[in-house]
Design a protein around this motif. Structure first.
Motif, PDB file in Angstrom:
ATOM      1  N   ILE A 203      -3.032  13.542   3.506  1.00 19.59           N
ATOM      2  CA  ILE A 203      -2.701  13.030   2.168  1.00 19.59           C
ATOM      3  C   ILE A 203      -2.096  11.634   2.276  1.00 19.59           C
ATOM      4  N   GLY A 204      -1.215  11.469   3.266  1.00 20.11           N
ATOM      5  CA  GLY A 204      -0.577  10.166   3.464  1.00 20.11           C
ATOM      6  C   GLY A 204      -1.578   9.085   3.808  1.00 20.11           C
ATOM      7  N   ILE A 205      -2.527   9.410   4.667  1.00 22.27           N
ATOM      8  CA  ILE A 205      -3.542   8.430   5.069  1.00 22.27           C
ATOM      9  C   ILE A 205      -4.445   8.077   3.889  1.00 22.27           C
ATOM     10  N   ILE A 206      -4.840   9.085   3.097  1.00 20.05           N
ATOM     11  CA  ILE A 206      -5.673   8.839   1.913  1.00 20.05           C
ATOM     12  C   ILE A 206      -4.926   7.954   0.919  1.00 20.05           C
ATOM     13  N   LEU A 207      -3.638   8.258   0.719  1.00 16.18           N
ATOM     14  CA  LEU A 207      -2.811   7.450  -0.189  1.00 16.18           C
ATOM     15  C   LEU A 207      -2.692   6.024   0.322  1.00 16.18           C
TER      16      LEU A 207
ATOM     17  N   TYR B 229      -6.670  -0.533  -0.451  1.00 17.52           N
ATOM     18  CA  TYR B 229      -7.873  -1.042  -1.130  1.00 17.52           C
ATOM     19  C   TYR B 229      -7.499  -1.885  -2.351  1.00 17.52           C
ATOM     20  N   PHE B 230      -6.628  -1.337  -3.198  1.00 18.16           N
ATOM     21  CA  PHE B 230      -6.242  -2.070  -4.403  1.00 18.16           C
ATOM     22  C   PHE B 230      -5.426  -3.320  -4.067  1.00 18.16           C
ATOM     23  N   SER B 231      -4.629  -3.247  -2.999  1.00 19.17           N
ATOM     24  CA  SER B 231      -3.864  -4.417  -2.570  1.00 19.17           C
ATOM     25  C   SER B 231      -4.802  -5.509  -2.060  1.00 19.17           C
ATOM     26  N   PHE B 232      -5.829  -5.081  -1.333  1.00 16.55           N
ATOM     27  CA  PHE B 232      -6.810  -6.042  -0.818  1.00 16.55           C
ATOM     28  C   PHE B 232      -7.526  -6.751  -1.972  1.00 16.55           C
TER      29      PHE B 232
ATOM     30  N   MET C 286       2.558  -3.265  -5.693  1.00 15.84           N
ATOM     31  CA  MET C 286       1.537  -2.866  -4.730  1.00 15.84           C
ATOM     32  C   MET C 286       2.018  -3.048  -3.299  1.00 15.84           C
ATOM     33  N   LEU C 287       2.665  -4.176  -3.031  1.00 16.19           N
ATOM     34  CA  LEU C 287       3.161  -4.446  -1.679  1.00 16.19           C
ATOM     35  C   LEU C 287       4.266  -3.466  -1.291  1.00 16.19           C
TER      36      LEU C 287
END
Length: 222
Positions: A11-15, A21-24, A58-59
């Motif tokens: 779950i942590g890795i997926i999060l 992705y959104f930060s990128f 996000m950061l």
């Protein structure tokens, strides 16, 4: 639940990947401008420093998630906060993200614990546990970035300290590295290499002294 630790890690890795992705996407224009040889330094300065609250959130979430996942370092994101928001706000964002990430890890570890086999891999567990002043020991654990966050936070769950004391030790512990990342990132941004190198050298000296102190006290206890 048969494998709660694996499930939580997944779950942590997926999060983490989702936030990454959104930060990128949020910082994609900055990366493109950085690679554009025709763009002036003033233009890049204006773009990198115009990020607002959404980018900051996000950061913080990204750095906090990375902090709470064993084996992942959030150093690059922490330095990026200093680049985008300057030393003072970058410092506050760094502290917030690291406290949030460590607090999340404490909540998880208080529920699932840590295997004896894993604990034996790190001699610092008993060294910090058996220090005469657990508050100081825990604070030192948070200060040195070489100490795995999962171990330091596990020690916090096993200590007799109150929640308030653990929170205070966490804030005091992450503050020095947050200072280094934020002010170092700002120094890189401004091209002030002397200040950047000075900050890094002082930080390394402090971290080395703290590590030596913990090891020495651990040997004295043994």
């Amino acid at each position: 639940m048969k494998h709660p630790k694996r499930l939580l890690l997944a779950i942590g890795i997926i999060l983490f990947l989702t936030i990454l992705y959104f930060s990128f996407q949020e910082f994609l224009p900055d990366f493109k401008l950085l690679l554009d040889r025709t763009a002036s330094e003033d233009t890049f300065t204006e773009v990198i420093r115009r990020h607002g609250v959404r980018s900051a959130i996000m950061l913080v979430l990204l750095a906090a998630t990375m902090c709470s996942i064993p084996g992942i370092s959030n150093v690059v994101v922490c330095i990026l906060m200093g680049l985008c928001y300057g030393p003072l706000i970058g410092f506050l964002l760094n502290v917030t993200s690291n406290v949030l990430g460590n607090t999340t890890l404490i909540v998880i570890l208080s529920k699932i614990g840590l295997s004896d086999k894993f604990q034996k891999r790190f001699s610092m567990v008993n060294r910090i546990k058996e220090m005469h002043h657990p508050f100081i020991g825990l604070t030192l654990g948070y200060i040195v970035p070489l100490f795995p966050a999962i171990i330091v936070n596990f020690i916090a769950t096993q200590s007799q300290l109150t929640k308030g004391e653990i929170f205070l030790s966490m804030v005091l512990g992450v503050a020095p590295t947050s200072f280094v990342y934020a002010f170092g990132g700002d120094a890189i941004f401004r091209g002030d290499h002397v200040r950047g190198i000075t900050i890094i050298v002082i930080a390394l000296l402090v971290f080395s002294l703290i590590t030596y102190s913990v090891k020495r006290k651990g040997k004295a206890v043994e």
